[in-house]
Design a protein around this motif. Structure first.
Motif, short mmCIF file in Angstrom:
data_model
loop_
_atom_site.label_atom_id
_atom_site.label_comp_id
_atom_site.label_asym_id
_atom_site.label_seq_id
_atom_site.Cartn_x
_atom_site.Cartn_y
_atom_site.Cartn_z
N ILE A 348 34.76 47.29 36.08
CA ILE A 348 36.16 47.34 36.53
C ILE A 348 36.32 46.50 37.81
O ILE A 348 37.25 45.70 37.95
CB ILE A 348 36.61 48.80 36.72
N ASP A 349 35.37 46.62 38.72
CA ASP A 349 35.42 45.83 39.96
C ASP A 349 35.32 44.33 39.65
O ASP A 349 36.04 43.51 40.24
CB ASP A 349 34.26 46.22 40.90
N GLU A 350 34.47 44.00 38.69
CA GLU A 350 34.32 42.58 38.31
C GLU A 350 35.65 42.05 37.75
O GLU A 350 36.07 40.92 38.01
CB GLU A 350 33.21 42.50 37.24
N LEU A 352 38.64 43.21 38.52
CA LEU A 352 39.59 43.07 39.64
C LEU A 352 39.28 41.80 40.45
O LEU A 352 40.20 41.12 40.93
CB LEU A 352 39.55 44.32 40.52
N ASP A 353 37.99 41.46 40.57
CA ASP A 353 37.62 40.19 41.25
C ASP A 353 38.22 39.00 40.49
O ASP A 353 38.79 38.10 41.09
CB ASP A 353 36.08 40.01 41.27
N PHE A 354 38.08 39.04 39.15
CA PHE A 354 38.64 37.96 38.34
C PHE A 354 40.15 37.86 38.58
O PHE A 354 40.69 36.78 38.81
CB PHE A 354 38.35 38.19 36.85
N TYR A 355 40.82 39.01 38.51
CA TYR A 355 42.29 39.04 38.69
C TYR A 355 42.67 38.39 40.03
O TYR A 355 43.55 37.55 40.11
CB TYR A 355 42.78 40.50 38.60
N ARG A 356 41.96 38.81 41.09
CA ARG A 356 42.33 38.31 42.43
C ARG A 356 42.04 36.82 42.57
O ARG A 356 42.81 36.07 43.16
CB ARG A 356 41.62 39.12 43.51
N GLU A 357 40.93 36.40 41.99
CA GLU A 357 40.61 34.96 42.07
C GLU A 357 41.65 34.14 41.31
O GLU A 357 42.08 33.10 41.76
CB GLU A 357 39.23 34.68 41.47
N TYR A 358 42.05 34.65 40.12
CA TYR A 358 42.98 33.88 39.30
C TYR A 358 44.38 33.87 39.91
O TYR A 358 45.08 32.86 39.89
CB TYR A 358 43.02 34.43 37.87
N PHE A 359 44.79 35.00 40.42
CA PHE A 359 46.20 35.14 40.83
C PHE A 359 46.47 34.78 42.29
O PHE A 359 47.62 34.70 42.68
CB PHE A 359 46.69 36.56 40.54
N THR A 360 45.42 34.64 43.09
CA THR A 360 45.73 34.36 44.51
C THR A 360 45.11 33.05 44.97
O THR A 360 44.49 32.35 44.22
CB THR A 360 45.26 35.51 45.41
#
Ligand code: GLY
Length: 360
Positions: A348-350, A352-360
């Motif tokens: 789940i943390d991995e 969320l890392d993907f989400y933050r890298e892609y979206f920010t």
């Protein structure tokens, strides 16, 4: 009981025809303050509606509560509703959920018709028989499975919606397209709904086309719900995007930056497609296309790694979980559904890392 889904070409004609074919003793109509003003005039010329008893409740999810419900029960009771009475729910998901539950419980159940007036309502809430209210801060905590007698879908209502409202419903359409692939639905072969949705121009909306896409999407939900009305199995497919989505929605309220349900689902879909890549080899190309569409149209819900634990806790409290583990619906490919999947905190943390890298 299978509910009738009516694609309206003319809401007044279609509703009048439906009412004339039914026998009932007392017609009731539930609106909120918005649909009373903007949507009721579209059906008011029908003689049956002119003589219906109308009750209005305050709009907004914060009013999907026991007080509004009690107001509806009281009105039905004081105005002579009996078991043969019929209730029409005219509104978005909040209203059809609450009105459906009021009908399902009044005198152990009276019949009701849903006329959804938002895209989210039309594509999801009004269809499939989930009714209920929020309770003690928990969404849809009290409710019942009770299908409407009929759901009348009229895209004319959509033309009154702003883009935020449209996008909120559109996320559920993306979800349905991811679930159905290019299969035939009810014997009718579908188009490539996912790519059509990803190409659809939301800045210059072709409402006729949106109506086609909407109706196709509703059929996906109807097919799944008919197979599993009480969510023992395949209906869980409809939770795609919602495990992360509900956690994002809850976090957004806690951080006092509330986001609409469908936006949280759109970001949740991206996360759960990423998990699908990791765990089931879902194609990176499809993940990229959906993520790009979501980024361009829904923007970003920003958070940092200090929020990961809280997101994890929200997921643990999700009512979809059946044991200590967190339940996900994932995909092997578009249309190839894997229900009852789990992920550990590291995965789940991995994600969320993907989400933050892609979206920010
Ligand atoms: N909104 C998901 C379902 O109706 O099952």
């Amino acid at each position: 009981m299978k509910q009738q889904i009516i694609r309206c070409s003319h809401i007044e004609k279609d509703l009048a025809g439906l009412l004339r074919g039914l026998s009932y003793d007392g017609l009731f109509l539930l609106t909120d303050e918005n649909t009373h003003q903007h949507c009721l005039p579209l059906i008011q010329s029908i003689p049956e509606i002119q003589s219906a008893k109308i009750i209005s409740i305050p709009a907004g999810d914060e009013n999907k509560n026991v007080e509004s419900l009690s107001k509806v029960w009281k009105f039905l009771s004081e105005n002579g509703a009996n078991r043969k009475s019929l209730l029409i729910n005219l509104g978005g998901g909040m209203l059809t959920d609450l009105g459906g539950f009021a009908a399902a419980t009044f005198k152990r159940g009276i019949r009701f018709i849903n006329i959804p007036t938002t895209l989210l309502g039309a594509v999801d809430a009004a269809v499939g028989g989930k009714t209920g209210i929020n309770f003690t801060g928990l969404k849809n905590e009290i409710g019942a499975f009770a299908p409407a007698l009929a759901v009348l879908i009229d895209s004319n209502f959509l033309q009154t919606l702003d883009l935020t409202n449209l996008l909120s419903g559109y996320a559920e359409m993306l979800k349905h397209a991811l679930l159905c692939g290019r299969d035939a639905i009810n014997g009718v072969s579908t188009r490539d709904s996912l790519n059509e949705l990803l190409r659809f121009d939301l800045e210059r909306i072709d409402y006729r086309k949106l109506n086609d896409l909407l109706f196709e999407s509703v059929l996906v939900k109807e097919r799944i719900v008919t197979e599993d009305p009480t969510e023992q199995g395949i209906r869980k497919a409809l939770n795609l995007g919602h495990t992360f989505g509900h956690a994002f929605e809850s976090l957004s309220y806690e951080l006092k930056r509330p986001v609409p349900h469908g936006y949280a689902v759109a970001w949740g879909l991206v996360c759960e497609l990423f998990l699908s890549v990791v765990k089931f080899g879902f194609t990176i190309d499809e993940l990229r296309k959906v993520s790009q569409f979501v980024k361009e149209n829904y923007g970003v819900f920003a958070f940092d790694c200090t929020h990961y634990q809280r997101i994890y806790e929200w997921m643990q409290h999700d009512k979809k979980n059946e044991s200590a583990s967190i339940n996900f619906t994932l995909l092997k490919a578009v249309g190839e559904i894997e229900i009852n999947q789990t992920a550990n905190q590291e995965e789940i943390d991995e994600t969320l890392d993907f989400y933050r890298e892609y979206f920010t």
